[in-house]
Scaffold this motif. Sequence first.
Motif, mmCIF file in Angstrom:
data_model
loop_
_atom_site.group_PDB
_atom_site.id
_atom_site.type_symbol
_atom_site.label_atom_id
_atom_site.label_comp_id
_atom_site.label_asym_id
_atom_site.label_seq_id
_atom_site.Cartn_x
_atom_site.Cartn_y
_atom_site.Cartn_z
ATOM 1 N N SER A 1 0.823 -1.203 0.000
ATOM 2 C CA SER A 1 0.000 0.000 0.000
ATOM 3 C C SER A 1 0.858 1.254 0.000
ATOM 4 C CB SER A 1 -0.921 0.023 1.225
ATOM 5 O OG SER A 1 -1.866 -1.006 1.146
ATOM 6 N N LEU A 2 0.363 2.262 -0.680
ATOM 7 C CA LEU A 2 0.898 3.616 -0.531
ATOM 8 C C LEU A 2 0.006 4.369 0.450
ATOM 9 C CD1 LEU A 2 1.600 4.477 -4.286
ATOM 10 C CD2 LEU A 2 3.323 4.109 -2.519
ATOM 11 N N ASP A 3 0.576 5.333 1.134
ATOM 12 C CA ASP A 3 -0.185 6.151 2.086
ATOM 13 C C ASP A 3 -0.898 5.281 3.113
ATOM 14 O OD1 ASP A 3 0.135 8.828 0.682
ATOM 15 O OD2 ASP A 3 -0.817 7.647 -0.887
ATOM 16 N N ALA A 4 -0.202 4.238 3.601
ATOM 17 C CA ALA A 4 -0.843 3.283 4.501
ATOM 18 C C ALA A 4 -1.325 3.955 5.786
ATOM 19 C CB ALA A 4 0.121 2.150 4.839
ATOM 20 N N GLY A 5 -0.643 4.992 6.229
ATOM 21 C CA GLY A 5 -1.030 5.648 7.475
ATOM 22 C C GLY A 5 -2.104 6.699 7.323
ATOM 23 N N ALA A 6 -2.501 6.997 6.095
ATOM 24 C CA ALA A 6 -3.490 8.057 5.863
ATOM 25 C C ALA A 6 -4.882 7.449 5.765
ATOM 26 C CB ALA A 6 -3.168 8.817 4.580
ATOM 27 N N VAL A 7 -5.864 8.163 6.293
ATOM 28 C CA VAL A 7 -7.256 7.758 6.160
ATOM 29 C C VAL A 7 -7.879 8.669 5.094
ATOM 30 C CG1 VAL A 7 -9.447 7.399 7.328
ATOM 31 C CG2 VAL A 7 -7.305 7.106 8.576
ATOM 32 N N GLY A 8 -7.742 8.238 3.822
ATOM 33 C CA GLY A 8 -8.176 9.115 2.743
ATOM 34 C C GLY A 8 -7.312 10.371 2.714
ATOM 35 N N ASP A 9 -7.832 11.406 2.075
ATOM 36 C CA ASP A 9 -7.169 12.700 2.083
ATOM 37 C C ASP A 9 -5.704 12.574 1.672
ATOM 38 O OD1 ASP A 9 -6.816 15.371 2.362
ATOM 39 O OD2 ASP A 9 -6.895 15.413 4.550
ATOM 40 N N TYR A 10 -5.471 11.902 0.535
ATOM 41 C CA TYR A 10 -4.104 11.646 0.084
ATOM 42 C C TYR A 10 -3.487 12.908 -0.506
ATOM 43 C CZ TYR A 10 -5.618 6.844 0.661
ATOM 44 O OH TYR A 10 -6.109 5.677 1.196
#
Length: 827
Positions: free
Chosen positions: A566-575
């Motif tokens: 995954s990319l942006d695994a720590g983000a909840v949407g809002d990439y």
Amino acid sequence: MNLARLALLVWCLLSSAYALLCHNPLSWPQMEAGFLPHWGNLFLRGHLAWFLLVAAAAAAFLPRGKRTGFAACGAVGALLLFLHPWAALQSDPRSLAAAFLAWLPLLLWEGLLLVSPEKPVSWEADLPPEEGARVLPALLASALVSCTVFSSVSLLRFGAPDGPAAAALALAWSLQVHAALAVLAFAVWNFVRSLLGWTAAAPRTEAAVCAAGLWLVLALVVERLVLHSMSIHGAPALLYGAVSAAAVAAAVAGWARSQAQRAASPIRSGLDFFTAPLRGLSGRSTAAAALALGLAAALLTAVCAALDWNYLFRTLLAMLTWAGFAGLFFAGATGRPVLRGPAARMRPGTAPTQELREAHGPAVWAAGLLAAAWFAIAVAVLAAPSLALRGQALPRVLDRHADFEPSFRAARQLFSSRRDNASLFAYLKRHTNLPRDTALRPEDMRLSDRPGPGGAHPPHLFLFVVDSLRPDYLGAYAPGAGFTPALDAFAAESVVFRRAFTAYGGTGLAEPSLWSGSLLPHMHFPSPFAPFDNLERLLKMDGYRRWISMGVILKALLEPLPGDRSLDAGAVGDYKFCRTLRELEARLPELGQEPVFVYTQPEDLHISIMNREGRVAYRNDPRFPGRYPPYAERVQAMDACFGRFLAKLKASGRYEDSVVILTADHGDSLGENGFWGHAFALRPEILRIPLIVRLPAALRAGLRWDAEAPSYLIDLVPTLYALLGHGGLRQDRLFGRPLFWKSGDPPPGPRPPQLVASSYGPVYGLLTDGGKRLFVADAVDHSTRCFDVDPPPLGRQIPCAARAEAADGLWLRTVVGELARRFGYER
């Protein structure tokens, strides 16, 4: 008591609205991901606590004998909220049931207060015969002052886009429509009142009829405006409109009753009853309150424009403003004579004196505005003969004015006929926002099952889909955009498709259609998606590892594969584009012989993200002439990050072994025509997207393309199939087609009309004439529009020829019906 009433009303309203948003398959993923304003998340986290606090405050104002019952009902409600938290609502029938149940506390409380009043209301015996002299001026002044307020906001913010003469004509026409609306309301009121004059206890009966009328109007507004915008139709919409309107009407009547109980004199009529909170205002107080209301309406119009949902908030604001002005002008009648001199000194009690004393100041304002309206019509028609009433330009001028001015838009909709194209609109509604549990029995929707040529090492694939990116903010498409040097340099060594469009004006369907390479049923989201997922099938056949930003939509669509990272695994949407690119830069050393597919959809430019995070640049920032600075500033920052990433990709030695594609899922409206966002509209600036494809030299050799031909987002997957050597691609109007072909092959023929649609409501369109003409059938507003797509980005609205409109409507119905047949969900 009224503060407790207001708190209970707000709790019920917010709770019910959240449940409706969860029920809607479009907005539920956003609710699940917590994409709410900060105050919304605060309300949701403390939902049960807020309920207990509000219920306790409301119970304190009930008579002693009624508190026990209300407390018992409140305890049951609290237990239900504890066992089934509001934050756990899903997109299913239970959330719709919750939307109904949220109104019960207010209905129960108001009902208990009604059956056990603290003090009876004092009523006059008969209706006052002269009240009409107060009602008509108040209605006229309310409608025309509202028109003036909202038109002034429009002119100050947007100027006169069609010239001064067109603006004068549109304003004059708007004044007449508002005046006609006021006269119609007065005629209905006068007819009902004449019937009530034959009954006993007429003032009390008139108050009950006014309450019933308020309930009916609110129910129609909720059902026709609010729920239709959320694609909720039929019996559920009618029933919810009735329940919610009953709760709000009960709260308004309760507020009026609490004030009428304390009135020093008897209540003379139903209108006196509902304006009891405003009784006793002096002329100066009325003027000050009207000024404050006008300023508040102007400010809220500007603030909520970028947050609006298909004009819903601004339309509701216009209606509230009408009601507010009408109440103020009616209640503020002071009885002072309007004229001076001998007429004012006539003997008290005579008919002329009584008429003058009831004439009230708003009548003078109304007469002045009407005179100004007719004068503006004369000036406009004399100054611009091409805009005469018999000309074809008038409808376009009025449509443009309705885009900017919400009060005129609301008034015009009340007079517009919904019979034109009614069959087409009903058909489109039936095929829009299909429930998530709709059983799909699709035909074979695979693009191709032929394996690639084998032997050759497939290139790495980088697919950057920038949410809401408009091509006119890139120098490669618009030479005046000089703030994207890195993207312009990238475009110079790539193929730039200059007439690129999305098939869906919103992420909810644009992203799934990109992965399928085809048009799809109008639902969020087709499940299981694997039978239509042609991109995932390609990646499996050619052995790609996936590095993907797994947003809310892709989590619902894609199946996990071995080797996924995954990319942006720590983000909840809002990439964020820059954050994702920095993560990719750190992974570049891992690129080897095994091909990697990189996919991300940064959301920096989404209008809701900009609203939530705030705007830094000023509206007239000299760095971005002719563009919306907060948006352009973010594009500039993304450009710098993209340039750094490309430099590192080249330094890694993998640039000539990679296909890099930069595009968008859809465009956006940035207020140019009074419209913001993309949720419920189809306009040229929403459908136009950038599409820049950079191929390695070895792969590009021997290929041809037509950069000026129309291309679509659904063409990307067929293009990747063709570039990777998979032949035998499906060729029909539901699928995209490759953008490149071999030098020895004949070029593809002209494209048939392309179906396009809003992702979020029954708004469909056709792009015809090589992507140069757009026809839109809007089943939310029950209207049709036609656009010349050139010049970009906004194009221009043009009249719809009757024959072409009929043919386009038939083609729309045919393609939508074919989708239903091919996916097995005919309705």
